[in-house]
Design an enzyme around this catalytic site. Structure first.
Site, PDB file in Angstrom:
ATOM      1  CG  ASP A  26      55.042 143.362  45.730  1.00 20.34           C
ATOM      2  OD1 ASP A  26      55.699 142.576  46.441  1.00 20.34           O
ATOM      3  OD2 ASP A  26      54.772 144.535  46.062  1.00 20.34           O
ATOM      4  CG  ASP A  30      59.029 144.674  48.058  1.00 16.81           C
ATOM      5  OD1 ASP A  30      58.258 144.302  47.141  1.00 16.81           O
ATOM      6  OD2 ASP A  30      60.100 144.099  48.309  1.00 16.81           O
ATOM      7  CG  ASP A  34      57.428 138.804  46.116  1.00 18.23           C
ATOM      8  OD1 ASP A  34      56.531 137.967  45.883  1.00 18.23           O
ATOM      9  OD2 ASP A  34      57.189 139.903  46.668  1.00 18.23           O
ATOM     10  CG  ASP A 103      68.707 133.532  33.095  1.00 16.39           C
ATOM     11  OD1 ASP A 103      69.791 133.565  32.488  1.00 16.39           O
ATOM     12  OD2 ASP A 103      67.665 134.082  32.695  1.00 16.39           O
ATOM     13  CG  ASP A 205      73.058 136.176  30.587  1.00 15.44           C
ATOM     14  OD1 ASP A 205      72.051 136.661  30.043  1.00 15.44           O
ATOM     15  OD2 ASP A 205      74.039 136.853  30.935  1.00 15.44           O
ATOM     16  CD  GLU A 260      71.278 136.423  25.840  1.00 17.64           C
ATOM     17  OE1 GLU A 260      70.713 137.502  25.626  1.00 17.64           O
ATOM     18  OE2 GLU A 260      72.252 136.329  26.613  1.00 17.64           O
ATOM     19  CG  HIS A 334      64.621 139.667  30.192  1.00 17.54           C
ATOM     20  ND1 HIS A 334      64.729 138.437  29.552  1.00 17.54           N
ATOM     21  CD2 HIS A 334      65.873 140.013  30.551  1.00 17.54           C
ATOM     22  CE1 HIS A 334      66.001 138.068  29.547  1.00 17.54           C
ATOM     23  NE2 HIS A 334      66.708 138.998  30.144  1.00 17.54           N
ATOM     24  CG  ASP A 335      67.446 140.941  27.259  1.00 16.66           C
ATOM     25  OD1 ASP A 335      67.433 141.669  28.275  1.00 16.66           O
ATOM     26  OD2 ASP A 335      68.099 139.883  27.179  1.00 16.66           O
TER      27      ASP A 335
HETATM   28  C1  NOJ Z   1      71.414 138.903  28.460  1.00 14.15           C
HETATM   29  C2  NOJ Z   1      70.293 139.094  29.415  1.00 14.15           C
HETATM   30  O1  NOJ Z   1      69.121 138.546  28.888  1.00 14.15           O
HETATM   31  C3  NOJ Z   1      70.208 140.573  29.670  1.00 14.15           C
HETATM   32  O2  NOJ Z   1      69.029 140.946  30.338  1.00 14.15           O
HETATM   33  C4  NOJ Z   1      71.442 140.967  30.426  1.00 14.15           C
HETATM   34  O3  NOJ Z   1      71.453 142.369  30.582  1.00 14.15           O
HETATM   35  C5  NOJ Z   1      72.712 140.544  29.696  1.00 14.15           C
HETATM   36  N1  NOJ Z   1      72.621 139.234  29.118  1.00 14.15           N
HETATM   37  C6  NOJ Z   1      73.894 140.555  30.634  1.00 14.15           C
HETATM   38  O4  NOJ Z   1      73.816 139.473  31.533  1.00 14.15           O
HETATM   39 CA    CA Z   2      57.912 142.008  46.834  1.00 16.29          CA
END
Ligand code: NOJ
Ligand code: CA
Length: 571
Positions: A26, A30, A34, A103, A205, A260, A334-335
């Site tokens: 950051d 905030d 970013d 992405d 995605d 993905e 991140h998933d």
């Molecule tokens: C896959 C993404 O990596 C995930 O974070 C997202 O929630 C879903 N697709 C929907 O876009």
């Molecule tokens: Ca920020």
């Protein structure tokens, strides 16, 4: 395998580093990471030696799903900065020899996108067919499952036009209608817009979901619930759309693409990535991630760390792409949870070695490695006890759904300590000052309390840190094309604790030995292809990397400590 016969490409030789901008740095207090924060950290990124950065969505978004719900594809999310910041970031990366992959989220948009605002106004609006609608007079629409819906229902009734719209993800993420050539053209134009700015590729995605089945037929009940993913990924026009996208956009640039690959398996991946089909370069699969994990990310059994199954899955994937296409390798993003917690051990006595061992694996397999930010310092799961600590709509919705059904919310919370997505989204731990140096404000998601000892500053100059091990392993792969292109051969497939394989290119043979367990192992030398006359001293001379300071052999065995990783040059 001969190097001269390899179809060499920069993206096959690249190491990709993924940045989730919300949690990286950051810059304005905030509490939200970013673009200027990333700019401040460019020298750090360069110091890792990686070639490509994949940046999660930073487009304008109301953030129902942290940027995966886009309301304007050509603007930057205000929380992350503006277009000038983006351009400065891109230039900063290019100046350092790093490519930028964005992405591409085009299975769905946000319900706040202008297209959807128009589409829901009237049945004859010019944007009506940009989305999937089911008129209510036809009755209840055929069952479709949704990941993020509070009831798991992908159809949402919309009053103004007395119709249902389709949303595989949250109700704020309506699915775009690829049947419509105008929509496809809008998307291709938008992709050109970003390529003309100079970006180097797209991670796409849930791209396998873009083609819907004509007339939305009822799926066989065997495909209900989460199993619908396999149907979603098999839409009849998927390959036609991707070939069109390739011709209209991708083929005009020297870029990389990666799907993905939800619902992509070894038997159908080649259709997506075989070069002669002109679709995409790479795909990443979910087959290993689903080992032992059931619906709603519950652990269905104890085999979520079953090494024999894991080796089998990864070896089958290597085989499926050994002559056509190209594989990818990843543990975290991140998933998914933090790799060290999911695939090895975050117990304090093992965390550092275990994370180095996993790094060795990711960077010594065939296929382009996708490495998730923070894993280079061995970040681990935060394991929230309380649902109120979660930000992720997926965990929250599944919790609410479980509660509504009178199910076991405690079991869900316990499972999500291991599987939940927010474990990977906690801020990067830069140093041991307040909020780990991520923000001067209140972080949008709690910082893992272990930041006081696990952080970049502490590891930066310590020779044996996880961070410096990662840098060393990156250099080893960059300097050694056997690790990129060499033939992969699995040894001892039934061994429950050891993952051993060779990589072979031209006259070189490298042996990778990974102890995936918390106990020491001794393994028969001959079974590993090491001659029984080789002694420890001789072998040590051929060790390319080792996450311990020593390596031990007896006359007949190789000894590996808990989570030890060694690469030996056999020939
Ligand atoms: C896959 C993404 O990596 C995930 O974070 C997202 O929630 C879903 N697709 C929907 O876009
Ligand atoms: Ca920020």
């Amino acid at each position: 395998m001969k190097l001269a016969e390899m179809n060499r490409k920069w993206w096959k030789e690249a190491i990709v580093y993924q940045i989730y901008p919300r949690s990286f740095q950051d810059s304005n207090g905030d509490g939200v990471g970013d673009l200027r924060g990333i700019i401040e950290r460019l020298d750090y990124i360069q110091s890792l030696g990686v070639d490509v950065v994949w940046l999660n969505p930073c487009y304008r978004s109301p953030n129902d799903d942290n940027g995966y719900d886009i309301s304007d594809y050509r603007e930057i999310m205000s929380e992350f900065g503006n277009m000038a910041d983006f351009e400065e970031l891109l230039a900063g990366m290019h100046a350092r020899g790093i490519k930028l992959v964005m992405d591409l989220v085009v299975n769905h948009s946000s319900d706040e996108h202008e297209w959807f605002k128009q589409s829901r106004l009237s049945r004859d609006n010019p944007y009506r067919d940009y989305y999937h609608w089911w008129p209510a007079e036809k009755g209840t629409p055929p069952t479709r499952w949704s990941y993020f819906d509070v009831e798991g229902n992908a159809w949402k009734y919309d009053e103004p036009t007395d119709a249902y719209y389709l949303h595989y993800f949250s109700e704020k993420q309506p699915d775009l209608n690829w049947e419509n050539p105008e929509l496809r053209k809008e998307i291709y134009d938008m992709m050109h817009f970003w390529f003309k700015k100079g970006i180097d590729g797209f991670r796409m995605d849930v791209i396998t979901f873009i083609s819907k089945h004509d007339g939305y037929p009822e799926f066989d009940v065997a495909y209900h619930g989460q199993n619908m993913i396999d149907m979603y990924a098999q839409g009849p026009r998927l390959h036609e759309y991707l070939q069109e996208m390739n011709k209209e956009v991708l083929s005009n640039y020297d870029i990389m693409t990666v799907a993905e690959g939800q619902g992509t398996h070894t038997h159908n991946v080649v259709e997506l990535v075989d070069e002669s089909r002109n679709e995409l370069n790479m795909n990443y699969h979910f087959d290993h991630q689903s080992i032992g994990v059931g619906a709603r990310y519950l652990l269905i059994d104890e085999d979520f760390q079953d090494l024999v199954k894991f080796k089998q899955v990864m070896s089958e994937w290597d085989g499926a792409l050994s002559s056509e296409g190209w594989n990818t390798i990843y543990f975290g993003n991140h998933d998914f949870p933090r790799m060290v917690s999911r695939w090895a051990s975050d117990a304090p006595e093992h965390r550092a070695n275990a994370s180095k061992m996993l790094t060795t694996y990711l960077l010594s397999m065939r296929g382009t490695p996708y490495y998730y930010m923070g894993d280079e310092i061995g970040m681990s799961n935060i394991k929230f006890d309380n649902i109120d600590d979660y930000n992720d709509l997926m965990t929250i919705n599944w919790y609410n759904l479980t509660q509504k059904e009178g199910g076991d919310t405690h079991a869900l919370l316990e499972a999500h300590k291991i599987t939940g997505r927010d474990n990977a989204r906690t801020p990067i731990q830069w140093d041991n000052t307040a909020n780990a140096g991520f923000t001067t404000g209140k972080p949008w998601l709690k910082v893992n309390p272990n930041y006081t000892s696990v952080n970049v500053a502490e590891q930066q100059n310590r020779a044996d840190s996880e961070l410096n091990y990662f840098r060393k392993m990156v250099r080893l792969r960059k300097d050694n094309l056997t690790l990129v292109y060499g033939q992969y051969a699995l040894l001892l497939p039934e061994h429950k604790q050891l993952y051993a394989y060779t990589r072979h290119l031209d006259d070189e043979v490298l042996l990778v030995l990974l102890n995936y367990s918390d106990t020491a192992l001794s393994i028969d030398k001959v079974a590993l292809g090491i001659s029984d006359t080789t002694d420890t001293k001789e072998a040590s001379a051929f060790i390319l990397i080792n996450n311990f300071s020593d390596f031990e052999m007896t006359n007949s065995t190789v000894v590996l400590r808990p989570y030890q990783a060694v690469i030996i040059k056999l020939k």
